[in-house]
Design an enzyme around this catalytic site. Structure first.
Site, PDB file in Angstrom:
ATOM      1  NE  ARG A 173      36.285  21.777 -18.368  1.00 34.50           N
ATOM      2  CZ  ARG A 173      37.089  20.719 -18.327  1.00 34.50           C
ATOM      3  NH1 ARG A 173      37.703  20.428 -17.192  1.00 34.50           N
ATOM      4  NH2 ARG A 173      37.267  19.972 -19.384  1.00 34.50           N
TER       5      ARG A 173
ATOM      6  N   GLY B  50       2.313  17.980   4.274  1.00 33.20           N
ATOM      7  CA  GLY B  50       3.628  17.413   3.982  1.00 33.20           C
ATOM      8  C   GLY B  50       4.124  17.762   2.598  1.00 33.20           C
TER       9      GLY B  50
ATOM     10  CB  ALA C  71      -0.933  -0.003   1.208  1.00 32.39           C
TER      11      ALA C  71
ATOM     12  CD  GLN D  77      25.119  16.038 -20.383  1.00 34.37           C
ATOM     13  OE1 GLN D  77      24.856  15.084 -19.667  1.00 34.37           O
ATOM     14  NE2 GLN D  77      25.763  15.913 -21.514  1.00 34.37           N
ATOM     15  CB  ILE D  78      26.538  22.077 -16.577  1.00 34.74           C
ATOM     16  CG1 ILE D  78      25.361  22.550 -17.436  1.00 34.74           C
ATOM     17  CG2 ILE D  78      27.547  23.201 -16.345  1.00 34.74           C
ATOM     18  CD1 ILE D  78      24.472  23.596 -16.793  1.00 34.74           C
TER      19      ILE D  78
ATOM     20  N   GLY E 131      29.957  17.711 -16.635  1.00 32.18           N
ATOM     21  CA  GLY E 131      30.636  16.658 -17.412  1.00 32.18           C
ATOM     22  C   GLY E 131      31.126  15.553 -16.485  1.00 32.18           C
TER      23      GLY E 131
ATOM     24  CD  GLU F  34       5.952  13.659   3.196  1.00 28.20           C
ATOM     25  OE1 GLU F  34       5.177  14.619   3.128  1.00 28.20           O
ATOM     26  OE2 GLU F  34       6.809  13.533   4.092  1.00 28.20           O
TER      27      GLU F  34
ATOM     28  CB  ILE G  38       8.972   4.020   8.743  1.00 33.40           C
ATOM     29  CG1 ILE G  38       7.779   3.122   8.365  1.00 33.40           C
ATOM     30  CG2 ILE G  38       8.600   5.019   9.836  1.00 33.40           C
ATOM     31  CD1 ILE G  38       6.650   3.810   7.594  1.00 33.40           C
TER      32      ILE G  38
END
Lengths: 380, 249
Positions: A268, A242, A130, A336-337, A339, A363, A157
């Site tokens: 970079r 929540g 569940a 991705q940036i 690398g 949640e 939990i």
């Protein structure tokens, strides 16, 4: 419409930022790798009053508004969302549920120690079979006259082994289906409770996640929250709150990845210039920024509506759905940036990427949020 | 014993510094403000002393010369535990004006120990503490790295070349503190923030002292020279660059 935070909200935001940057960030990679619980940082969050921060001061809470609380979760999650989930389950589910639906006896006995941060709360709803379909609770809480007798297993939990009090959702009258479900406060040390091994998770590895088994656990009658059969409604109300917390957490994860990607892209170099000067990267950053700004507006609006005592369920679901999904997108782009550097642990973005995935699942999955949203807009 | 901590409102240390187009003023657009780090450490030490000397220190007051915008930093000082706050409602034009405003307040509100940070992290003037002591005609000790209280007496340690100097100074005095005075500034707790709601910031009218200095021009530092990486095994390339391009050899 005023987009300015109050002086106090800014102070709270800064407090959470300082805790995350000056303390939690220092050992976050190590804790993630070893799946170690952040005892030291949880203690600091208790000292700073983050546990129970939204509870009314008459129950020993901090009396802060939801927006301040959302800011705390967001700031923590930029660096360490394990801290945020521990806090979110305690505040949004356990404390909020008990404060709003518990009786005076229960608030005096259980809410006050949680609001003071002395005892951590956990919320036991999911079961092996569940999850999204919370109506099919198999854990039984049989009415034995002077007490309930609980048998069953609860899954995934958060804070299962570190919490002192459990908010347990269980079925009392299966023939009534979800209208036969009850909510209880159960003390973790009650005989018959067995905590399963720590789950070896993909992300948020520093938070404490287990299954919990109940074998003939006696729960006093006075520990039932609300009327007989109120449990399912109770759980849904708690999850509504929540969601805002998890949305804030997802937003923080996205921001954490974005700010690292932005910094990296400016430093970079490739093909003779900083990679931020390449349109392929600049456009990615632009899209990330737009998503974050949009997500922020949704979360802050949901929290503000809650503070104004206006309906917030729909916006909360939108916020949860959107923030979780963009957290996944933004963290993917951040990796991705970066690398190759994005694929190793020192740069944090691979961890944020793993953490983001959970916000789409727990949640209320992104799919469940779409159900909530579509039902709401179609019924208007 | 009463302690006064002078706090300056400064841009966050990670702020990208810009100036107005005429170069005469700092451009404060979008800047996040904080308590000057040295002042915050001074406040932290004052709070530690109050907590560890069992009632000896009856009051810690923070004072700031600034407009209403500075109240968020003052509120933070109250949230971490200062008992009282004073804001002298004036733009802090220069060190002399600030010191004069604070001195005027202290003349009618005496303190035993006045703490200032050694400098502010914006203009790094390094002047308010000394000027304040002079204007009040009380002793001042600079480069203070430790303040202890033993049997009700202040023990002040200052850094000197190659060592430390421990001083016995009569109160009232101004202690100009540097790094090391306290370990880490405090993070306000929810309880502290809630308690600060009921603490009043006393707003005082300025005596409007004319500054002794005027800013002519601000200039940003020159950008650093470019760095060219040459692989370690390409010595010929290195010699070529040093000899031909930059003509260093």
């Amino acid at each position: 419409m005023n987009f300015e935070l109050t002086e106090e909200q800014k102070l709270i935001q800064q407090a959470a930022r300082d805790l995350a940057e000056r303390e939690a960030l220092l050992d976050v990679i190590e804790r993630d790798e070893k799946a170690e619980y952040p005892y030291k940082h949880v203690q600091r969050m208790k000292e700073l009053g983050f546990f129970g921060m939204t509870v009314d001061p008459k129950y020993d809470g901090g009396g802060m508004d939801s927006l301040s609380y959302v800011l705390v979760l967001e700031e923590l999650s930029k660096h360490d969302s394990s801290l945020a989930v521990i806090l979110s389950v305690h505040n949004s589910l356990a404390c909020w549920g008990l404060e709003n639906f518990g009786n005076e006896y229960q608030k005096e006995k259980y809410l006050k120690p949680m609001a003071r941060g002395e005892v951590i709360g956990a919320f036991l709803l999911s079961e092996p079979e569940a999850g999204s379909d919370a109506t099919h609770q198999k854990t039984l809480a049989e009415d034995m006259g002077d007490h309930y007798l609980v048998n069953g297993i609860k899954n995934w939990i958060t804070s299962a082994s570190t919490a002192g009090y459990y908010i347990l959702i269980a079925q009392t009258k299966p023939e009534l289906k979800h209208k036969g479900i009850n909510a209880f406060i159960v003390e973790k040390d009650t005989p018959g409770i067995t905590i399963g091994p720590h789950e070896n998770k993909m992300g948020m590895r520093s938070s404490d996640t287990h299954s919990v088994m109940f074998t003939n656990v006696k729960v006093p009658k006075e520990n039932r929250i609300g009327e007989e059969g109120f449990g399912f409604k109770f759980a849904m109300k708690c999850l509504e709150v929540g969601r805002i917390g998890i949305a804030a957490q997802a937003l923080g994860i996205a921001e954490g990845a974005y700010m690292r990607a932005l910094k990296y892209a400016k430093e970079r170099k490739a093909f003779g210039t900083e990679i931020a000067n390449h349109q392929a990267i600049a456009f990615k950053l632009a899209d990330m920024a737009v998503k974050i700004e949009t997500a922020k507006l949704l979360v802050y609006k949901a929290a503000t509506l809650k503070d104004l005592h206006q309906p917030f369920g729909l916006i909360g679901a939108m916020a949860k759905r959107y923030c979780a999904d963009i957290a996944m997108e933004v963290t993917t782009d951040a990796v991705q940036i970066h690398g190759g550097y994005g694929y190793v642990k020192e740069y944090h973005v691979e961890r944020l990427f793993r953490e983001a995935k959970l916000t789409q699942i727990y949640e209320g999955t992104s799919e469940i949020q779409r159900i909530v949203i579509s039902r709401s807009i179609l019924n208007e | 014993m009463k302690i006064l901590v002078c706090i300056s409102n400064v841009p966050d240390t990670t702020t990208k510094i810009k100036f107005t187009s005429d170069g005469k003023q700092f451009d404060a657009t979008g800047v996040q403000w904080i308590i000057n780090p040295w002042d915050e450490l001074a406040l932290t030490r004052a709070l530690e002393l109050k907590e560890t000397t069992g009632g000896l220190i009856e009051n810690i007051t923070v004072i700031n010369v600034g407009t209403k915008d500075t109240e968020i930093t003052i509120r933070k000082a109250l949230s971490v535990g200062a008992d009282h706050a004073v804001r002298i409602d004036a733009i802090p034009t220069d060190a002399y004006a600030v010191a004069s405003e604070i001195a005027k307040y202290v003349e009618t509100h005496p303190f035993d120990l006045i703490l200032t940070g050694i400098e502010s992290s914006d203009y790094n003037g390094n002047a308010v503490g000394g000027m304040l002591a002079e204007l009040l005609n009380i002793p001042s000790v600079s480069s203070v790295s430790s303040i202890e209280i033993n049997e009700g007496k202040l023990i002040i340690t200052r850094e000197i070349d190659g060592g430390k100097q421990i001083l016995d100074v009569p109160t009232p005095l101004v202690a100009i503190v540097q790094k090391g005075i306290a370990k880490e500034p405090r993070i306000p707790s929810m309880r502290g923030i809630m308690a600060a709601r009921t603490k009043v910031i006393e707003v005082v009218n300025p005596i409007n002292v004319a500054p002794l200095t005027d800013y002519i021009l601000f200039e940003l530092p020159q950008p650093k020279g470019k760095c060219k990486m040459i692989p370690a095994d390409q010595l010929d390339e290195l010699i070529h660059v040093l000899h031909q391009e930059i003509k260093a050899i």
